[in-house]
Design a protein around this motif. Sequence first.
Motif, PDB file in Angstrom:
ATOM      1  N   THR A  26       2.127   3.632  -4.213  1.00 33.52           N
ATOM      2  CA  THR A  26       0.759   3.999  -4.601  1.00 33.52           C
ATOM      3  C   THR A  26       0.577   3.764  -6.099  1.00 33.52           C
ATOM      4  OG1 THR A  26       0.809   5.696  -2.899  1.00 33.52           O
ATOM      5  CG2 THR A  26      -0.864   5.955  -4.596  1.00 33.52           C
ATOM      6  N   PRO A  52       2.679   2.806   4.643  1.00 35.70           N
ATOM      7  CA  PRO A  52       1.948   3.332   3.487  1.00 35.70           C
ATOM      8  C   PRO A  52       2.480   4.686   3.028  1.00 35.70           C
ATOM      9  CG  PRO A  52       0.432   2.716   5.268  1.00 35.70           C
ATOM     10  CD  PRO A  52       1.815   2.732   5.838  1.00 35.70           C
ATOM     11  N   THR A  53       2.307   4.962   1.718  1.00 37.13           N
ATOM     12  CA  THR A  53       2.728   6.259   1.174  1.00 37.13           C
ATOM     13  C   THR A  53       1.527   7.124   0.797  1.00 37.13           C
ATOM     14  OG1 THR A  53       2.850   5.278  -1.023  1.00 37.13           O
ATOM     15  CG2 THR A  53       4.905   5.362   0.237  1.00 37.13           C
ATOM     16  N   HIS A  55      -3.211   7.558   1.297  1.00 34.85           N
ATOM     17  CA  HIS A  55      -4.472   6.977   1.788  1.00 34.85           C
ATOM     18  C   HIS A  55      -4.769   5.701   1.002  1.00 34.85           C
ATOM     19  CE1 HIS A  55      -5.329  10.243   4.405  1.00 34.85           C
ATOM     20  NE2 HIS A  55      -5.637  11.123   3.477  1.00 34.85           N
ATOM     21  N   SER A  57      -2.725   3.461  -0.418  1.00 38.30           N
ATOM     22  CA  SER A  57      -1.974   2.259  -0.020  1.00 38.30           C
ATOM     23  C   SER A  57      -2.335   1.835   1.403  1.00 38.30           C
ATOM     24  CB  SER A  57      -0.462   2.438  -0.204  1.00 38.30           C
ATOM     25  OG  SER A  57       0.045   3.478   0.554  1.00 38.30           O
ATOM     26  N   ARG A  58      -2.701   2.795   2.242  1.00 38.26           N
ATOM     27  CA  ARG A  58      -3.127   2.428   3.597  1.00 38.26           C
ATOM     28  C   ARG A  58      -4.426   1.619   3.553  1.00 38.26           C
ATOM     29  NH1 ARG A  58      -6.493   4.697   6.954  1.00 38.26           N
ATOM     30  NH2 ARG A  58      -6.356   4.019   9.108  1.00 38.26           N
ATOM     31  N   ALA A  61      -3.764  -1.818   2.136  1.00 37.56           N
ATOM     32  CA  ALA A  61      -3.068  -2.664   3.118  1.00 37.56           C
ATOM     33  C   ALA A  61      -4.069  -3.213   4.136  1.00 37.56           C
ATOM     34  CB  ALA A  61      -1.976  -1.862   3.816  1.00 37.56           C
ATOM     35  N   LEU A  62      -4.984  -2.363   4.564  1.00 39.66           N
ATOM     36  CA  LEU A  62      -6.013  -2.841   5.512  1.00 39.66           C
ATOM     37  C   LEU A  62      -6.856  -3.928   4.850  1.00 39.66           C
ATOM     38  CD1 LEU A  62      -7.261   0.548   7.050  1.00 39.66           C
ATOM     39  CD2 LEU A  62      -5.800  -1.163   8.138  1.00 39.66           C
ATOM     40  N   ILE A  68       0.200  -2.460   9.291  1.00 34.70           N
ATOM     41  CA  ILE A  68       0.861  -1.205   8.902  1.00 34.70           C
ATOM     42  C   ILE A  68       1.445  -0.460  10.101  1.00 34.70           C
ATOM     43  CG2 ILE A  68      -0.249  -0.739   6.695  1.00 34.70           C
ATOM     44  CD1 ILE A  68      -2.387   0.783   8.065  1.00 34.70           C
ATOM     45  N   ALA A  70       3.221   3.615  10.900  1.00 35.15           N
ATOM     46  CA  ALA A  70       3.560   4.937  10.364  1.00 35.15           C
ATOM     47  C   ALA A  70       5.080   5.049  10.292  1.00 35.15           C
ATOM     48  CB  ALA A  70       2.994   6.023  11.269  1.00 35.15           C
ATOM     49  N   ASP A 171      -3.221  14.236  -0.429  1.00 33.31           N
ATOM     50  CA  ASP A 171      -3.389  13.652   0.911  1.00 33.31           C
ATOM     51  C   ASP A 171      -2.911  14.616   2.002  1.00 33.31           C
ATOM     52  OD1 ASP A 171      -4.220  11.420  -0.432  1.00 33.31           O
ATOM     53  OD2 ASP A 171      -2.571  10.116   0.187  1.00 33.31           O
TER      54      ASP A 171
END
Length: 226
Positions: A26, A52-53, A55, A57-58, A61-62, A68, A70, A171
């Motif tokens: 992140t 992802p580490t 929200h 980075s998620r 990534a999208l 991705i 979990a 998060d």
Amino acid sequence: MEELKKTVAMEALSFVEDDMVIGLGTGSTTSYFLKFLGDRIREEELEIYGVPTSHQSRLLALEYGIPIRALDEVDAIDIAVDGADEVDPNLNLIKGRGAALTMEKIVEYRAGTFIVLVDESKLVNRLGEKMPVPVEVIPAAWRAIAEEIEVFNARAELRMAKKKDGPVITDNGNFILDVKFERIDDPLDMEIELNTIPGVVENGIFADIADIVLVGTPQGVKKLER
Ligand SMILES: O=C[C@H](O)[C@H](O)[C@H](O)COP(=O)(O)O
């Protein structure tokens, strides 16, 4: 500074191979890495999954087209790539300026190789020299923990949000205490001590976890290894 971040992020791509599972850190430096990783996956049609580490980075990534997974969907993490707020000569770190320290530590602790991306301003002789140590805490316990932390010769401040009234919410739905120490003599010992306080979820000292630190300097990228 942004150029140094981009240069180290590009250098980190040399550790990426097809079929890898990669922990996605992140922060501003890692966000360049995610962009470059997305480009490379597309251009070379690589089969790579990111864990992802946060929200942040998620979502990145999208946006950049990184598939991705979990943490509980993967067998292992080959490498993890992330920034840091401070790096000492033994490659101990302070992380968590972005309040993502807990998931970062969970993922990076489990990575085969943990690669840290910083510019040279993050190098310090002793952890805590410039930055406080972020500590993620259960909200109901924040005040009691802030008082308990004073036994370590430190001052804890509840981190307040910028675009929301009241404190930063992580998060994971918790608060962050920023702890300014007089002096941290033994990072591993302090990391363990802080986590023994009931109500502490995790803290931003990452002792003995980083394998490689890539340091951006105006003269190029320096590689530090443990
Ligand atoms: O919670 C945030 C993280 O620990 C970041 O990885 C760290 O603060 C470094 O971020 P940046 O690359 O933006 O300086």
